[in-house]
Design an enzyme around this catalytic site. Structure first.
Site, PDB file in Angstrom:
ATOM      1  N   PRO A 184       0.875  -1.178   0.000  1.00 45.62           N
ATOM      2  CA  PRO A 184       0.000   0.000   0.000  1.00 45.62           C
ATOM      3  C   PRO A 184       0.911   1.227   0.000  1.00 45.62           C
ATOM      4  CG  PRO A 184       0.038  -1.033   2.173  1.00 45.62           C
ATOM      5  CD  PRO A 184       1.009  -1.797   1.318  1.00 45.62           C
TER       6      PRO A 184
ATOM      7  N   ASP B 114       6.044   2.815   1.807  1.00 44.81           N
ATOM      8  CA  ASP B 114       5.194   1.668   2.129  1.00 44.81           C
ATOM      9  C   ASP B 114       4.409   2.045   3.386  1.00 44.81           C
ATOM     10  OD1 ASP B 114       4.130  -0.710   3.021  1.00 44.81           O
ATOM     11  OD2 ASP B 114       5.922  -1.909   2.583  1.00 44.81           O
ATOM     12  N   HIS B 115       3.120   2.200   3.222  1.00 46.67           N
ATOM     13  CA  HIS B 115       2.308   2.715   4.330  1.00 46.67           C
ATOM     14  C   HIS B 115       2.171   1.707   5.472  1.00 46.67           C
ATOM     15  CE1 HIS B 115       0.005   5.749   6.128  1.00 46.67           C
ATOM     16  NE2 HIS B 115      -0.837   6.042   5.163  1.00 46.67           N
ATOM     17  N   ARG B 116       2.566   0.466   5.243  1.00 40.76           N
ATOM     18  CA  ARG B 116       2.543  -0.501   6.350  1.00 40.76           C
ATOM     19  C   ARG B 116       3.634  -0.166   7.356  1.00 40.76           C
ATOM     20  NH1 ARG B 116       3.530  -5.887   3.197  1.00 40.76           N
ATOM     21  NH2 ARG B 116       5.144  -4.491   2.409  1.00 40.76           N
TER      22      ARG B 116
ATOM     23  N   ILE C 297       5.511   3.112   7.212  1.00 40.71           N
ATOM     24  CA  ILE C 297       5.664   4.550   7.468  1.00 40.71           C
ATOM     25  C   ILE C 297       4.301   5.219   7.402  1.00 40.71           C
ATOM     26  CG2 ILE C 297       6.615   6.669   6.462  1.00 40.71           C
ATOM     27  CD1 ILE C 297       8.912   4.553   5.534  1.00 40.71           C
TER      28      ILE C 297
END
Ligand code: CAO
Length: 440
Positions: free
Chosen positions: A236, A412-414, A416
């Site tokens: 994501p 990577d939103h997982r 950061i």
């Protein structure tokens, strides 16, 4: 005679499963002409409470199948008829063609083999061949697996019949086999087809609209395409855009380059960006990290290697500059020149492209105002750079011309979150706006 032969068939029926009025047929695991053994699973049935395997009570050859996936059945529903093994190739063997379709001429053949090869009326031959395809050439392999494993495969959108041989007893498929198969598909980068797969782009015959020419993609382009698709589907990603005032940096860079001899390597702005980025990564360890494969841990790296996307005639490659924190701008200039030249000549070795912590993709030499680079996973972030340009910037009293460099940070939103991404970018921008900070 026909009755007698039909009577020799064994019928497999849906057993009593406890007064359930409607049972779903999930999967039929046999095909006509297949030789089955006692207890081999014939079909997977499902009620609202449980999934069950329907075992064959007999060894023999499947003569006809009466159900299909999606049917609703109940106790006593005829599932299939079987020619028992002991009757195969005997005069008592049921004549399949007679059972399957009404024929205009009597079928004279008395066993399965002769039905397929004799020459009765055309319709008889057709019926017989439909009924008894040569198992080895026309049947598909049916997976040997428990309902739980079948359910697991269905949940993942996996066609269990395509999973290679199981590691359980007598080749029985286990959950681990399904997992391994999925893992292999993911690593191969080939998209899974089937219910849960991503819908394919329609195939269009472009030649209908005009002349076309097919040109093979380079190996690098193919590999890059697979890798980017894998990243796109797994991460994501969010891209954050900002700009750095590099007016002073640019003045300093011009001074440096003016001091250099004609044949000396010039310093480009990218080298300062590399340094500014690494200084920020030292402050924000989660940017210098990768997620563990189970997604449970963040693996923090204590080294600072930066990948640089280099445009080559064969496609994009990413050589890695190692230990950037310990190198001077001049050393990095030399290394970048060497590696980008090697890249354009197609001479990079795999080791030159491994071990990166974060990547920079700079389109600044070409143009652009912003773009959304794709993270070079398993790294967690990538910095995009486009062309710096003079802009009027309000300094509180007046507009002043400043050289502004657009930057794009995809992460990577997982790993950061948005605030961390913005804070990280602020530090990169501060470092570029006043490179004395790099000394701190
Ligand atoms: N703003 C304005 N000018 C810029 C600039 C920017 N952000 N970045 C570079 N320039 C200028 C340079 O100063 C140089 O100008 P001079 O010729 O006047 O000195 C010129 O553009 C060319 O620079 P360069 O590209 O040769 O050097 P670099 O260090 O900036 O970049 C490299 C090196 C290897 C990254 C680059 O050549 C390259 O291949 N870029 C493409 C990367 C790419 O394709 N990324 C896309 C991936 S996303 O799918």
């Amino acid at each position: 005679m026909t009755d007698k032969k039909i009577a020799n068939l064994i019928e497999i029926k849906v057993p009593d499963v406890g007064n359930v009025p409607s049972i779903d047929v999930v999967e039929v695991l046999i095909c006509v002409g297949e030789l089955i053994i006692i207890d081999q699973t014939v079909a997977t049935l499902e009620t609202d409470k449980a999934t069950m395997e329907l075992p064959s009570p007999v060894q023999g050859r499947i003569q006809q199948i009466f159900i299909k996936a999606g049917d609703k059945v109940q106790e006593g529903t005829l599932v299939a008829t079987v020619v028992p093994t002991e009757l195969e190739n005997t005069p008592q063997a049921p004549v399949v063609a007679e059972v399957l379709a009404p024929v205009t001429e009597p079928v004279l053949a008395t066993n399965i083999a002769s039905i397929a090869t004799a020459s009765p009326a055309p319709q008889s031959v057709k019926s017989a061949q439909q009924a008894l395809p040569i198992a080895s050439s026309t049947t598909t392999r049916k997976a040997h697996a428990s309902p739980a494993v079948r359910l697991f495969a269905r949940e993942l959108g996996v066609d269990i019949n395509k999973v290679s041989l199981g590691s359980g007893r007598k080749g029985r498929l286990l959950k681990e086999d399904v997992k391994e198969w999925v893992k292999k598909i993911m690593l191969d980068g080939k998209p899974v087809s089937g219910a849960a797969a991503i819908p394919a782009i329609p195939v269009i015959d472009f030649s209908v609209f005009g002349e076309i020419e097919a040109k093979s993609l380079s190996k690098i382009k193919k590999l890059t395409g697979q890798n980017l698709t894998r990243v796109w589907l797994n991460l994501p990603m969010v891209t954050y855009h900002d700009e750095a005032d590099i007016t002073d940096l640019e003045a300093f860079r011009s001074t440096l380059n003016a001091e250099k001899g004609k044949d000396e390597l010039k310093i480009t702005g990218l080298l300062f960006i590399i340094k500014a980025l690494v200084a920020a990564m030292q402050q924000f360890p989660s940017f210098n990290a990768s997620l563990s494969s189970d997604g449970e841990q963040l693996l923090l790296k204590k080294y600072f290697n930066i990948g640089i996307a280099v445009d080559t005639p064969n496609g994009l490659v990413v050589p890695v500059l190692r230990d950037v924190n310990n190198k001077s701008i001049n050393q990095l200039a030399l290394e970048l020149a060497e590696k980008s030249t090697k890249a354009r000549q197609g001479k990079l070795l795999p080791a030159d492209m491994q071990g990166g912590c974060m990547t920079i993709s700079s389109l600044g030499g070409i143009g652009g105002t912003a773009f959304t680079p794709i993270v070079n996973a398993p790294e967690v972030a990538i910095l995009g750079v486009t062309r710096a340009k003079m802009q009027p910037v309000w300094n509180g009293a007046e507009f002043v011309p400043r050289l502004m460099l657009p930057l794009d940070l995809t992460y990577d939103h997982r790993v950061i979150d948005g605030a961390e991404g913005a804070r990280f970018m602020s530090v990169v921008i501060q470092n570029l706006s006043d490179i004395r900070r790099l000394l701190l």
